[in-house]
Write a protein that holds these residues in place. Structure first.
Motif, PDB file in Angstrom:
ATOM      1  N   GLN A  50      -9.606  -6.863 -13.952  1.00 25.87           N
ATOM      2  CA  GLN A  50      -9.216  -8.201 -14.409  1.00 25.87           C
ATOM      3  C   GLN A  50      -8.872  -8.234 -15.905  1.00 25.87           C
ATOM      4  N   VAL A  51      -8.439  -7.086 -16.425  1.00 24.77           N
ATOM      5  CA  VAL A  51      -7.997  -6.988 -17.816  1.00 24.77           C
ATOM      6  C   VAL A  51      -6.569  -6.452 -17.809  1.00 24.77           C
ATOM      7  N   HIS A  52      -5.652  -7.166 -18.493  1.00 27.27           N
ATOM      8  CA  HIS A  52      -4.238  -6.802 -18.432  1.00 27.27           C
ATOM      9  C   HIS A  52      -3.612  -6.877 -19.818  1.00 27.27           C
TER      10      HIS A  52
ATOM     11  N   GLU B 245      -6.289 -10.768 -29.087  1.00 28.02           N
ATOM     12  CA  GLU B 245      -5.418  -9.945 -29.930  1.00 28.02           C
ATOM     13  C   GLU B 245      -5.455  -8.491 -29.447  1.00 28.02           C
ATOM     14  N   TYR B 246      -4.280  -7.875 -29.357  1.00 25.54           N
ATOM     15  CA  TYR B 246      -4.227  -6.470 -28.950  1.00 25.54           C
ATOM     16  C   TYR B 246      -4.449  -5.586 -30.166  1.00 25.54           C
ATOM     17  N   ILE B 247      -5.457  -4.747 -30.092  1.00 26.29           N
ATOM     18  CA  ILE B 247      -5.770  -3.791 -31.153  1.00 26.29           C
ATOM     19  C   ILE B 247      -5.279  -2.426 -30.686  1.00 26.29           C
ATOM     20  N   GLU B 248      -4.289  -1.889 -31.360  1.00 26.40           N
ATOM     21  CA  GLU B 248      -3.747  -0.587 -30.980  1.00 26.40           C
ATOM     22  C   GLU B 248      -4.762   0.503 -31.328  1.00 26.40           C
ATOM     23  N   CYS B 249      -5.270   1.168 -30.307  1.00 25.03           N
ATOM     24  CA  CYS B 249      -6.258   2.226 -30.541  1.00 25.03           C
ATOM     25  C   CYS B 249      -5.976   3.445 -29.669  1.00 25.03           C
ATOM     26  N   GLY B 250      -4.737   3.537 -29.158  1.00 20.92           N
ATOM     27  CA  GLY B 250      -4.340   4.723 -28.420  1.00 20.92           C
ATOM     28  C   GLY B 250      -5.136   4.975 -27.162  1.00 20.92           C
ATOM     29  N   GLY B 251      -5.626   3.917 -26.520  1.00 20.90           N
ATOM     30  CA  GLY B 251      -6.396   4.095 -25.293  1.00 20.90           C
ATOM     31  C   GLY B 251      -7.773   4.688 -25.515  1.00 20.90           C
ATOM     32  N   SER B 252      -8.311   4.527 -26.731  1.00 21.40           N
ATOM     33  CA  SER B 252      -9.621   5.103 -27.052  1.00 21.40           C
ATOM     34  C   SER B 252     -10.608   4.020 -27.466  1.00 21.40           C
ATOM     35  N   ASP B 253     -11.874   4.273 -27.213  1.00 26.93           N
ATOM     36  CA  ASP B 253     -12.938   3.443 -27.748  1.00 26.93           C
ATOM     37  C   ASP B 253     -14.204   4.274 -27.851  1.00 26.93           C
ATOM     38  N   VAL B 254     -15.240   3.681 -28.393  1.00 30.28           N
ATOM     39  CA  VAL B 254     -16.553   4.314 -28.509  1.00 30.28           C
ATOM     40  C   VAL B 254     -17.545   3.465 -27.737  1.00 30.28           C
TER      41      VAL B 254
ATOM     42  N   ASN C  86      -5.008   8.577 -21.483  1.00 30.26           N
ATOM     43  CA  ASN C  86      -3.628   8.846 -21.864  1.00 30.26           C
ATOM     44  C   ASN C  86      -2.617   7.935 -21.182  1.00 30.26           C
ATOM     45  N   SER C  87      -3.022   7.301 -20.077  1.00 27.14           N
ATOM     46  CA  SER C  87      -2.054   6.550 -19.276  1.00 27.14           C
ATOM     47  C   SER C  87      -2.371   5.068 -19.166  1.00 27.14           C
ATOM     48  N   ASP C  88      -3.375   4.579 -19.895  1.00 22.64           N
ATOM     49  CA  ASP C  88      -3.761   3.175 -19.774  1.00 22.64           C
ATOM     50  C   ASP C  88      -4.391   2.748 -21.087  1.00 22.64           C
ATOM     51  N   PHE C  89      -4.167   1.489 -21.491  1.00 22.17           N
ATOM     52  CA  PHE C  89      -4.780   1.022 -22.732  1.00 22.17           C
ATOM     53  C   PHE C  89      -6.276   0.815 -22.562  1.00 22.17           C
ATOM     54  N   ARG C  90      -6.736   0.733 -21.308  1.00 21.06           N
ATOM     55  CA  ARG C  90      -8.164   0.628 -21.021  1.00 21.06           C
ATOM     56  C   ARG C  90      -8.753   2.034 -20.940  1.00 21.06           C
ATOM     57  N   SER C  91      -9.811   2.259 -21.673  1.00 21.86           N
ATOM     58  CA  SER C  91     -10.390   3.607 -21.744  1.00 21.86           C
ATOM     59  C   SER C  91     -11.434   3.870 -20.672  1.00 21.86           C
ATOM     60  N   ASN C  92     -11.763   2.870 -19.857  1.00 19.01           N
ATOM     61  CA  ASN C  92     -12.835   3.019 -18.865  1.00 19.01           C
ATOM     62  C   ASN C  92     -12.634   4.262 -18.007  1.00 19.01           C
TER      63      ASN C  92
END
Length: 270
Positions: A140-142, A163-172, A190-196
């Motif tokens: 449910q995140v798009h 707000e979209y924060i560009e982080c290359g599909g990475s998080d901590v 590498n293929s989705d802005f969601r890092s899950n």
């Protein structure tokens, strides 16, 4: 010491079964006799226990158990806050940095939100992130690139725009227990802005900075969590906080078993 592990009766699958078995086994290793009861069966439960480990979001049940004088970890109010992304954002506002967020106004039936979306886009820019207020595992995140794209996702469920924060599909992801950050991993997709990881992301062990640990701890403390998983993106912004994060992934990645930390923490609280 006797504890009850409460999980959702209707959320099944090997991923969940693995987690539940691990919690039961780890509790035994920590000297705790743990019984696993689903929320459905807890509706008819009339026994007693020293505590409940509430690995679900059935907040009304958690509150009922608390009213019976049973310590519940995490507590009902904390679970409710984390289960509502808009409520969590509001509670954390001014406490920790977060992406700029605009929550949709409440409505009591299906309405046309186009004017609201247009105004939000003017303020947040495009692309932006559409999130239903409830959801897990990045569902449910798009990432939306137009007003029409955003509107296409809207149904009767509460939502927010972020707000979209560009982080290359990475998080901590940082796992907090009590007043300690016990484990952390850096996730990347590498293929989705969601890092899950559920959405195809991968993870490596990560040593968080002191600033990131403070953010994670401050977020959990503000939300009233005994333990939780905190997601940090970009230039140290808190993206989400999870009251019952899937700790198997971070254990597989780091070798740190957050379940041990959780049970030892609970023993110190009882």
């Amino acid at each position: 010491m006797k504890g009850i592990l409460v999980t959702n009766h209707y959320l099944v699958g090997e991923k969940f079964d693995t987690l539940h078995r691990h919690l039961i086994t780890t509790a035994a290793d920590c000297g705790i006799r743990m019984e696993h009861i689903t929320n459905r069966d807890m509706a008819f439960w009339n026994d007693s226990a020293d505590f409940v480990l509430f690995w679900d979001k059935d907040v009304n049940l958690a509150r009922l158990l608390e009213s019976r004088g049973i310590p519940v970890f995490n507590n009902a109010d904390a679970i409710a806050l984390c289960d509502d992304k808009s409520a969590a954002y509001s509670r954390l506002f001014g406490v920790v940095p977060q992406p700029k967020t605009i929550s949709a106004p409440m409505s009591f039936f299906d309405v046309d939100y186009t004017d609201f979306v247009q105004q939000a886009v003017a303020e947040l820019g495009l692309p932006l992130v559409y999130k239903e207020c409830r959801g897990s595992f990045g569902e449910q995140v798009h990432l939306c690139h137009s007003v029409e794209d955003i509107v296409s996702h809207i149904d009767s469920k509460p939502f927010l725009l972020q707000e979209y924060i560009e982080c290359g599909g990475s998080d901590v992801r940082i796992e907090v227990v009590g007043d300690r950050c016990v484990a952390a991993m850096k996730r990347h997709n590498n293929s989705d802005f969601r890092s899950n990881i559920t959405n195809g992301g991968t993870a490596v062990a990560y040593t968080p900075t002191d600033a990131q640990c403070r953010l994670a701890f401050d977020a959990c403390r503000r939300l009233g969590l005994d333990f939780g998983g905190v997601d940090i993106i970009g230039d140290n912004m808190v993206c989400e906080v999870n009251s019952n994060a899937h700790i198997i992934n971070i254990m597989d990645c780091t070798g740190v078993d957050a379940a041990v930390e959780i049970f030892e923490y609970i023993k110190g609280q009882i």
